[in-house]
Design a protein around this motif. Structure first.
Motif, PDB file in Angstrom:
ATOM      1  N   ASP A  92      -4.557  -9.795  13.078  1.00 17.30           N
ATOM      2  CA  ASP A  92      -3.507  -9.190  13.887  1.00 17.30           C
ATOM      3  C   ASP A  92      -2.694  -8.157  13.109  1.00 17.30           C
ATOM      4  O   ASP A  92      -1.521  -7.913  13.420  1.00 17.30           O
ATOM      5  CB  ASP A  92      -2.592 -10.266  14.466  1.00 17.30           C
ATOM      6  CG  ASP A  92      -2.135 -11.266  13.418  1.00 17.30           C
ATOM      7  OD1 ASP A  92      -2.563 -11.133  12.260  1.00 17.30           O
ATOM      8  OD2 ASP A  92      -1.359 -12.166  13.754  1.00 17.30           O
ATOM      9  N   GLU A  93      -3.298  -7.561  12.062  1.00 14.43           N
ATOM     10  CA  GLU A  93      -2.727  -6.437  11.314  1.00 14.43           C
ATOM     11  C   GLU A  93      -1.415  -6.788  10.626  1.00 14.43           C
ATOM     12  O   GLU A  93      -0.469  -5.996  10.613  1.00 14.43           O
ATOM     13  CB  GLU A  93      -2.513  -5.232  12.244  1.00 14.43           C
ATOM     14  CG  GLU A  93      -3.767  -4.693  12.894  1.00 14.43           C
ATOM     15  CD  GLU A  93      -4.781  -4.178  11.864  1.00 14.43           C
ATOM     16  OE1 GLU A  93      -4.351  -3.731  10.797  1.00 14.43           O
ATOM     17  OE2 GLU A  93      -5.984  -4.254  12.155  1.00 14.43           O
ATOM     18  N   VAL A  94      -1.344  -7.971  10.050  1.00 13.91           N
ATOM     19  CA  VAL A  94      -0.168  -8.367   9.262  1.00 13.91           C
ATOM     20  C   VAL A  94      -0.575  -8.400   7.795  1.00 13.91           C
ATOM     21  O   VAL A  94      -1.583  -9.012   7.430  1.00 13.91           O
ATOM     22  CB  VAL A  94       0.359  -9.747   9.707  1.00 13.91           C
ATOM     23  CG1 VAL A  94       1.547 -10.161   8.847  1.00 13.91           C
ATOM     24  CG2 VAL A  94       0.761  -9.713  11.166  1.00 13.91           C
ATOM     25  N   ASN A  95       0.225  -7.740   6.968  1.00 12.36           N
ATOM     26  CA  ASN A  95      -0.071  -7.659   5.537  1.00 12.36           C
ATOM     27  C   ASN A  95       0.481  -8.895   4.835  1.00 12.36           C
ATOM     28  O   ASN A  95       1.679  -9.176   4.896  1.00 12.36           O
ATOM     29  CB  ASN A  95       0.562  -6.399   4.953  1.00 12.36           C
ATOM     30  CG  ASN A  95       0.158  -6.183   3.509  1.00 12.36           C
ATOM     31  OD1 ASN A  95      -0.773  -6.826   3.021  1.00 12.36           O
ATOM     32  ND2 ASN A  95       0.840  -5.286   2.824  1.00 12.36           N
ATOM     33  N   VAL A  96      -0.397  -9.652   4.176  1.00 13.23           N
ATOM     34  CA  VAL A  96       0.014 -10.842   3.440  1.00 13.23           C
ATOM     35  C   VAL A  96      -0.472 -10.719   2.000  1.00 13.23           C
ATOM     36  O   VAL A  96      -1.439 -10.019   1.701  1.00 13.23           O
ATOM     37  CB  VAL A  96      -0.559 -12.131   4.086  1.00 13.23           C
ATOM     38  CG1 VAL A  96       0.026 -12.360   5.451  1.00 13.23           C
ATOM     39  CG2 VAL A  96      -2.075 -12.084   4.149  1.00 13.23           C
ATOM     40  N   GLU A  97       0.230 -11.429   1.125  1.00 13.56           N
ATOM     41  CA  GLU A  97      -0.121 -11.445  -0.294  1.00 13.56           C
ATOM     42  C   GLU A  97      -0.693 -12.810  -0.643  1.00 13.56           C
ATOM     43  O   GLU A  97      -0.063 -13.834  -0.387  1.00 13.56           O
ATOM     44  CB  GLU A  97       1.114 -11.152  -1.149  1.00 13.56           C
ATOM     45  CG  GLU A  97       0.794 -10.843  -2.592  1.00 13.56           C
ATOM     46  CD  GLU A  97       2.028 -10.434  -3.373  1.00 13.56           C
ATOM     47  OE1 GLU A  97       2.841 -11.342  -3.693  1.00 13.56           O
ATOM     48  OE2 GLU A  97       2.209  -9.242  -3.642  1.00 13.56           O
ATOM     49  N   VAL A  98      -1.890 -12.805  -1.227  1.00  8.99           N
ATOM     50  CA  VAL A  98      -2.614 -14.052  -1.476  1.00  8.99           C
ATOM     51  C   VAL A  98      -3.005 -14.114  -2.943  1.00  8.99           C
ATOM     52  O   VAL A  98      -3.459 -13.123  -3.525  1.00  8.99           O
ATOM     53  CB  VAL A  98      -3.880 -14.148  -0.598  1.00  8.99           C
ATOM     54  CG1 VAL A  98      -4.580 -15.484  -0.814  1.00  8.99           C
ATOM     55  CG2 VAL A  98      -3.541 -13.960   0.872  1.00  8.99           C
TER      56      VAL A  98
END
Length: 319
Positions: A92-98
């Motif tokens: 859903d085009e959400v930027n997350v940091e993993v």
């Protein structure tokens, strides 16, 4: 030139001596380098004249100087490799940091030395790319729920690549999934709203159950009271009936006794005397206004009173 042991040493002799001394030192160094003591859970990869020769396990080993050399040393213990944080985009085009951590161990020292330049760096890069591709197929909410799916996919890809690298990937764990600040605030508001909804539902369910319990208690109380009143009336009626039966039986027995007495010789006279005594006692109670006594029209008419009680008066009236 100075004399040494009675003979002169030329510069050439000194040079030759230095060369031989250097060669001797090199031989000594190479000799000691050819002796290897390999610790436990270590593997030494040996090359002979630039080509792979053998792998030394734990223990004492002697190499051929100038021909054999230890090309690389591999640690066979399980080791941990930290995967640095990276930015990934969800479905859903959400930027997350993993970020995560890999647990691997070397199974084939030869492949680990010659199959890849740096298996640690290669495993870390492959884990990052696989994580990005898997998260790209999931919505943001599912990324927090499907940690096991992401880890399993990364381990599967690393296992295939590890066959050629001589390593085994035991597991991959995601340490943190960090969305942007705005998304975290929205998620926190959503969690608070859900928590408030559950609290309202819990309170309403508690109030509903409380009302049900009170109504059931009142119903049970009314039923118990009605049952008690019913049983009380039944017991009273049974007692009254028993009382009436007892009185009737006593009256019948009394009448039978009186009949038996009257049939005996002198029984009628005895009954008359007893009634006369009762008559006189009733006459004494005329002064009490609360008592009601049935009397004949003439108080002195004893025969009339005897007729009221059902006995025939005798000719001789009691004095």
């Amino acid at each position: 030139m100075e004399q040494f042991f009675g003979s002169e040493i030329s510069p050439m002799d000194i040079f030759v001596m230095l060369v031989w001394g250097a060669l001797f030192l090199v031989l000594i160094v190479k000799f000691f380098q050819s002796i290897r003591l390999v610790p436990t859970q270590k593997a030494y990869v040996v090359e002979r004249l630039g080509r792979y020769s053998k792998t030394l396990d734990a223990g004492f080993h002697a190499l051929i100087p100038f021909f054999d050399r230890v090309a690389s040393i591999q640690d066979l213990k399980e080791e941990t490799i930290d995967v640095p944080p990276q930015e990934c985009f969800s479905k859903d085009e959400v930027n997350v940091e993993v970020d995560g951590v890999i647990y691997i161990s070397v199974m084939d020292p030869v492949k680990a030395s010659y199959g890849v330049t740096d298996y640690r760096y290669a495993a870390m890069q492959l884990a990052q790319t696989t994580t990005r591709s898997v998260i790209g197929t999931l919505d943001l909410d599912r990324t927090f729920e499907e940690r096991d799916l992401i880890s399993a996919k990364v381990v599967e890809v690393l296992e295939k690549a590890g066959e050629g690298w001589g390593i085994k990937v035991h597991r991959y764990e995601i340490k943190n999934i960090t969305p942007p600040r705005t998304v975290r605030d929205a998620m926190e508001m959503q969690v608070n709203a859900e928590r408030e909804r559950r609290a309202i539902m819990a309170r309403s369910e508690g109030d509903k159950q409380s009302r049900i319990n009170r109504s059931l208690g009142m119903k049970t109380e009314m039923i118990n009271r009605s049952e008690g009143e019913k049983q009380r009336r039944i017991n009273a009626a049974e007692g009254k009936a028993q009382e009436i039966i007892s009185i009737a039986r006593a009256t019948a027995a009394s009448i039978e006794t009186m009949a038996d007495v009257l049939s005996l010789p002198g029984g009628e006279n005895a009954m008359k005397m007893q009634l006369s005594e009762q008559y006189m006692k009733q006459m004494q109670g005329l002064a009490n206004p609360s008592r009601k006594i049935i009397l004949p029209a003439n108080l002195l008419d004893y025969d009339a009173w005897m007729n009221t009680v059902g006995l025939t008066p005798s000719k001789n009236k009691p004095s």
